[in-house]
Motif scaffolding. Sequence first.
Motif: not given
Ligand code: SF4
Length: 436
Positions: A154-166, A198-200, A233-235, A272-274
Motif C-alpha cells: 500500500g501507499c499513503n502518499n497520494f501523489c495526485s496522478y497515482c492510482v496506487v493508494p486507491y 514496497g511502494q515506498n 524510495s520516496h525522495p 503532491n510529491r511533498k
Molecule cells: S507515485 Fe508512488 S509514492 Fe506516489 S502515490 Fe503512487 S505509489 Fe505512492
Amino acid sequence: MDTKKQLYIETYGCQMNFADSEIVASILSDNYAICNDIQQADVILINTCSIRENAEQKVLKRLVELNALYRKHSSIKIGLIGCMAARFEKELIKKSLVDIVAGPDAYRSLALLLEDSYQQATNTILSTIETYDDILPLRFDSNGISAFISIMRGCNNFCSYCVVPYTRGRERSRNPKTIIEEVKKLLDKGFKEVTLLGQNVNSYEWDEHIDFPDLMDQVASVDKSLRIRFATSHPKDLSDKLLQVMAAHPNICKSIHLPAQSGSNAILKRMNRKYTREWYLQRIDAIRHYMPEAGISTDIIAGFCGETEQDHQDTLSLMQMVAYDFAFMFKYSERSGTHASKTLTDDVPDHIKTRRLEEIITLQQQLSHNSNLSDLGKSFEVLIEGTSKRSPDFYFGRNSQNKVIVFPKLHYNIGDYVNVKVESCTTATLLGSIQA
Ligand code: SF4
C-alpha cells in the motif's frame, strides 16, 4: 497420481505484481499446480497493473482474446487479480469476460472464489492489515539466483496522478521476523540476491521501533554473501540513516532508484510529491556524500497538468545536474479517480507531451552513455544471472550499481560472483571480460 488442477498466471506491471503472483501460486498450491502452457490450464489468472491507461487497455484486449481462444468451448476459468480488480470488477463481470475478480488484499479468498459452485465471484475489499507475512512465495518463474521479498504493501502518499493508494490501499509493514526467515530460506535454496519491495520502502515501520534502515541492517547481516537491493524510495523520506546503513554494508548494493517525476517546483506541488527540487538535489548530494560510487536512477513524467516550457526545461536541467545512470520516462496519462483527474486539467496537448518526452529520452540516452563510458577500464564484482541473449557463449549479470554487464562465460556458473573489467559499452550495456 497428481489430481491438482492446472493454474496459469500471466503477470503485468511492476515487481510488486510479480512478487504477488508468487504469493498467489503459494496460496493456491494445495489444489493447483502451476503450468507453463496456457493450453493446459484449468484456471488462467491475469495479474494486472493500473498505473497507466495503456497498461489497462492491454489487459482488456488480452481478456477479449483469451475469451475467444479458450473460454467459449471449455470449462476453463479466467480470473482478474491485482490493481485493476476494483476499477473494472463490475464492467468485466457484467460483460462476462471473467469468472472471478480478486483485489490485491483478497488473495487468501481465491480458492473459495474459484470453487465450481460459483459461476462468478468477486472480492476487492482492501485491508489495513494484510501483508501475507506467513505465506512463503512459490518461486515458479525464478532464475534461482534473485528473489523479490515484499516488506510492505500500500501507499499513503497520494501523489495526485497515482492510482496506487486507491488500488492497493493503506500502508502496512510486514513482521521483520518473517522477512528474515524468508531470507534464510532463500539462502538455503542457493539464492544470492534479494530485492526488498514496497511502494515506498522508506515508510517501513514495525512496532514503532524498527524502521527501514534497521530492517536493511538486519537483512544485510544475515549473510555477507547475500546481495541486497530495494525498491522504491520516496525522495521525501530518504534519510541519512538509510544511506549510512547502505554505506556500512558491502553487500547492500550501491544503487538507488529515486523517482523525481519533475524538476519544477510548481509541477512537484501539483503532483503532491511533498518535496522541492532543492530538497531532491540535497538528497542526491547526500547519496554522493555517503556513496560516491552509487548508481542513481529515476522516473520522469512528461507533460503533467499545467506543465509549461520552463517547467519542462527545469526537468531537463535536473536530469543534467543529477546525471542519472538510468530512467523510466513516460507521458502523463490521466487516471480516473485520482486527485489530478478530479481537480486539475490534463491540458498539455499530446504532440507537445510527445516532443517533451522525446527530448527527455534523448537526454537520458546521452547521460546513460556518458555514465557507461566513465566505467571503461574499471573492474566490478558481478553476480552471474544468466546467459546473454546476444550469444550462448556470454553471460550477463549486474554490478552493485545495477548496471548490466555482458562477458564471455569461461568456466564459471550462473550464481557465481566474478570480477569483470569493462572494455566497451553501449547506451544500455557494459561489455567486458572476467579478471582471474
Ligand atoms: S507515485 Fe508512488 S509514492 Fe506516489 S502515490 Fe503512487 S505509489 Fe505512492
